[in-house]
Design an enzyme around this catalytic site. Structure first.
Site, PDB file in Angstrom:
ATOM      1  N   GLU A 188       0.806  -1.233   0.000  1.00 23.94           N
ATOM      2  CA  GLU A 188       0.000   0.000   0.000  1.00 23.94           C
ATOM      3  C   GLU A 188       0.836   1.279   0.000  1.00 23.94           C
ATOM      4  O   GLU A 188       0.553   2.217   0.752  1.00 23.94           O
ATOM      5  CB  GLU A 188      -0.974  -0.006   1.184  1.00 23.94           C
ATOM      6  CG  GLU A 188      -1.886  -1.216   1.183  1.00 23.94           C
ATOM      7  CD  GLU A 188      -2.914  -1.215   2.321  1.00 23.94           C
ATOM      8  OE1 GLU A 188      -2.861  -0.324   3.183  1.00 23.94           O
ATOM      9  OE2 GLU A 188      -3.755  -2.122   2.333  1.00 23.94           O
ATOM     10  N   ASN A 224       2.400  -5.221  -3.056  1.00 24.18           N
ATOM     11  CA  ASN A 224       0.995  -5.567  -2.823  1.00 24.18           C
ATOM     12  C   ASN A 224       0.164  -4.304  -2.579  1.00 24.18           C
ATOM     13  O   ASN A 224       0.601  -3.401  -1.852  1.00 24.18           O
ATOM     14  CB  ASN A 224       0.937  -6.455  -1.569  1.00 24.18           C
ATOM     15  CG  ASN A 224      -0.381  -7.169  -1.361  1.00 24.18           C
ATOM     16  OD1 ASN A 224      -0.847  -7.874  -2.267  1.00 24.18           O
ATOM     17  ND2 ASN A 224      -0.975  -7.017  -0.193  1.00 24.18           N
ATOM     18  N   HIS A 266     -10.032  -6.691  -2.527  1.00 28.30           N
ATOM     19  CA  HIS A 266     -11.172  -6.538  -1.618  1.00 28.30           C
ATOM     20  C   HIS A 266     -12.251  -5.832  -2.439  1.00 28.30           C
ATOM     21  O   HIS A 266     -12.195  -4.620  -2.636  1.00 28.30           O
ATOM     22  CB  HIS A 266     -10.790  -5.696  -0.399  1.00 28.30           C
ATOM     23  CG  HIS A 266      -9.712  -6.323   0.431  1.00 28.30           C
ATOM     24  ND1 HIS A 266      -9.899  -7.505   1.113  1.00 28.30           N
ATOM     25  CD2 HIS A 266      -8.426  -5.947   0.683  1.00 28.30           C
ATOM     26  CE1 HIS A 266      -8.786  -7.824   1.755  1.00 28.30           C
ATOM     27  NE2 HIS A 266      -7.875  -6.895   1.506  1.00 28.30           N
ATOM     28  N   GLU A 325      -5.700 -11.120  -1.406  1.00 30.15           N
ATOM     29  CA  GLU A 325      -6.586 -10.937  -0.238  1.00 30.15           C
ATOM     30  C   GLU A 325      -8.050 -10.900  -0.669  1.00 30.15           C
ATOM     31  O   GLU A 325      -8.822 -10.048  -0.240  1.00 30.15           O
ATOM     32  CB  GLU A 325      -6.231  -9.636   0.502  1.00 30.15           C
ATOM     33  CG  GLU A 325      -4.770  -9.542   0.890  1.00 30.15           C
ATOM     34  CD  GLU A 325      -4.412  -8.271   1.668  1.00 30.15           C
ATOM     35  OE1 GLU A 325      -5.325  -7.535   2.096  1.00 30.15           O
ATOM     36  OE2 GLU A 325      -3.208  -8.018   1.844  1.00 30.15           O
ATOM     37  N   ASP A 330     -11.834 -10.990  -1.123  1.00 26.27           N
ATOM     38  CA  ASP A 330     -13.134 -11.147  -0.467  1.00 26.27           C
ATOM     39  C   ASP A 330     -14.151 -10.308  -1.239  1.00 26.27           C
ATOM     40  O   ASP A 330     -13.790  -9.362  -1.924  1.00 26.27           O
ATOM     41  CB  ASP A 330     -13.115 -10.811   1.037  1.00 26.27           C
ATOM     42  CG  ASP A 330     -12.499  -9.472   1.401  1.00 26.27           C
ATOM     43  OD1 ASP A 330     -12.517  -8.544   0.569  1.00 26.27           O
ATOM     44  OD2 ASP A 330     -12.001  -9.340   2.531  1.00 26.27           O
TER      45      ASP A 330
HETATM   46  C1  XIL Z   1      -6.444  -6.678   8.204  1.00 23.02           C
HETATM   47  C2  XIL Z   1      -6.817  -7.860   9.075  1.00 23.02           C
HETATM   48  O1  XIL Z   1      -7.664  -8.702   8.353  1.00 23.02           O
HETATM   49  C3  XIL Z   1      -7.496  -7.360  10.340  1.00 23.02           C
HETATM   50  O2  XIL Z   1      -7.700  -8.447  11.244  1.00 23.02           O
HETATM   51  C4  XIL Z   1      -6.656  -6.296  11.017  1.00 23.02           C
HETATM   52  O3  XIL Z   1      -7.362  -5.758  12.119  1.00 23.02           O
HETATM   53  C5  XIL Z   1      -6.302  -5.191  10.052  1.00 23.02           C
HETATM   54  O4  XIL Z   1      -5.660  -5.744   8.899  1.00 23.02           O
HETATM   55  N1  XIL Z   1      -4.943  -5.005   3.630  1.00 23.02           N
HETATM   56  C6  XIL Z   1      -3.938  -5.785   4.142  1.00 23.02           C
HETATM   57  C7  XIL Z   1      -4.209  -6.652   5.312  1.00 23.02           C
HETATM   58  O5  XIL Z   1      -2.845  -5.830   3.566  1.00 23.02           O
HETATM   59  O6  XIL Z   1      -3.093  -6.790   6.157  1.00 23.02           O
HETATM   60  C8  XIL Z   1      -5.391  -6.176   6.123  1.00 23.02           C
HETATM   61  O7  XIL Z   1      -5.682  -7.142   7.111  1.00 23.02           O
HETATM   62  C9  XIL Z   1      -6.571  -5.915   5.231  1.00 23.02           C
HETATM   63  C10 XIL Z   1      -6.252  -4.848   4.207  1.00 23.02           C
END
Ligand code: XIL
Length: 386
Positions: A177, A225, A263, A292, A294
């Site tokens: 990020e 990432n 996401h 990641e 979802d």
């Molecule tokens: C999130 C986790 O899922 C949570 O449990 C935590 O409180 C915050 O981080 N991008 C990322 C991840 O790279 O590390 C994040 O994970 C979600 C967004």
């Protein structure tokens, strides 16, 4: 007085009818159908072409839902995924709690579990602006001191896992990020995010982190990432420009891949945008991961909760289609040799971080009772081309 009872009785009749007592006519108040039970897929990862990793983020350490103390979660992970990512416990605040102290016990326990189940591990995350230990957040020093601090952090962590369990942590999110979401200076690319790393070291911190990680573990694939790479073209452009600069550096920067967090929601970004963004990333020749995944179904684009109070059959079917389309788009866009795999961000809906924002969300492949959802079938069908 006399009139009351008939009125109440009539009301009860009306309510019972409206609540679907008649078996589901289209009345506005009828309870929506929940998703039907779904047949389990035997082994999701076994469906992936060419042994491409199919991964999952898992809670561990002191988390109440730790995979290490939850049989239903272990069953899902063991059955369906060939790779795991620590959802939290391999982040800087967990692994590097004091300037001169590292804490590896929880991560090592998770690695031991992965090894016992024959899973590989994707390391997440070395350099980020969130989940930092306080000492790092408050670090003060000149650029050399910042650089030394960052290099020690990256080197110590990567080396720890490479030495203790060679070949298990097969890849790392080295930097997460680093770019903003809006193109403030209107040059077609979003800008570097204003983080402690940018302030302490300057823009070269990213290249330096990659070089340090490569020196600590030559074999691990190193990823940049980020989120919304498929939804914000200027953000993807910034990442592709960085990759281009890395390749054209007189001393090329050792980056192996680009991670799309993914996401997403049911309708954003549109599938065509996801497909073209993945293809543009693959055109660099680097590996591409969905890191990641979802899919929210009840949150609007501003992050506000939608109207659903339970997952309905109709919405579950849309989510099934969405999982199918994303997996399928990935396989179409990314040539086999460049596939770093696809990982979902959590085991079951009850674990999902998307519930922090909206408790009425169901973004993952398994429900709160750890039963497979239609989404699992969608993912499987995406893998097999059905
Ligand atoms: C999130 C986790 O899922 C949570 O449990 C935590 O409180 C915050 O981080 N991008 C990322 C991840 O790279 O590390 C994040 O994970 C979600 C967004």
């Amino acid at each position: 007085m006399k009139l009351r009872i008939p009125i109440i009785a009539a009301l009860i009749v009306v309510l019972l009818t409206a609540c679907g007592g008649s078996g589901g006519g289209g009345g506005g108040l009828a309870a929506p159908e929940p998703p039907p039970p779904v047949a389990d897929v035997p082994n999701l990862y076994a469906l992936a072409p060419g042994n491409m990793p199919v991964g999952v983020a898992v809670p561990a350490g002191g988390a109440s839902n730790s995979v290490l103390t939850s049989m239903p979660r272990q069953t899902i992970v063991d059955d369906h995924f060939s790779q795991i990512t620590a959802e939290n416990i391999m982040k800087p605040s967990f692994l590097h709690p004091g300037a001169n102290s590292y804490f590896f016990d929880d991560a090592d326990a998770l690695i031991d579990y992965a090894v016992s189940q024959g899973k590989t591990v994707h390391g997440h995350v070395l350099i980020w602006h969130q989940q930092l230990p306080a000492w790092m957040q408050n670090f003060s020093g000149n650029a050399t001191e910042w650089t030394n601090m960052m290099e020690n952090h990256v080197d110590t962590i990567v080396r720890h896992f490479a030495v203790r369990n060679p070949g298990v942590v097969v890849s790392w999110d080295v930097v997460n990020e680093a770019f903003t979401d809006s193109d403030a200076n209107m040059d077609g690319m979003t800008e570097l995010r204003d983080t402690i790393w940018l302030q302490g070291i300057g823009p070269d911190y990213i290249a330096d982190a990659f070089r340090t990680a490569k020196a600590a573990d030559f074999d691990a694939d190193l990823y940049y990432n980020d989120y919304n790479l498929a939804g914000i073209p200027e953000k993807l452009a910034a990442v592709l420009d960085m990759v281009d600069q890395f390749a054209n550096d007189p001393n090329p920067v050792p980056i192996d891949g680009i991670g799309f967090q993914m996401h997403v929601s049911l309708d954003w970004p549109p599938i065509g945008d996801i497909a073209s963004a993945l293809a543009a990333a693959a055109a660099t020749g680097l590996k591409v991961r969905i890191s990641e995944l979802d899919v929210t179904v009840n949150t609007d684009s501003a992050g506000n909760p939608g109207p659903l109070t339970q997952l309905t059959a109709a919405v579950a079917a849309q989510q099934q289609q969405r999982y199918h389309d994303i997996v399928s788009a990935y396989l179409d866009a990314v040539p086999a040799a460049q596939r770093g795999g696809i990982a979902v961000w959590g085991i079951a809906d009850v674990d999902s971080w998307r519930r922090n924002n909206n408790p009425d969300e169901w973004p993952l492949l398994f429900d709160d009772q750890f039963q497979p959802k239609p989404a699992l079938q969608g993912f499987a069908d995406g893998l097999t081309g059905n």
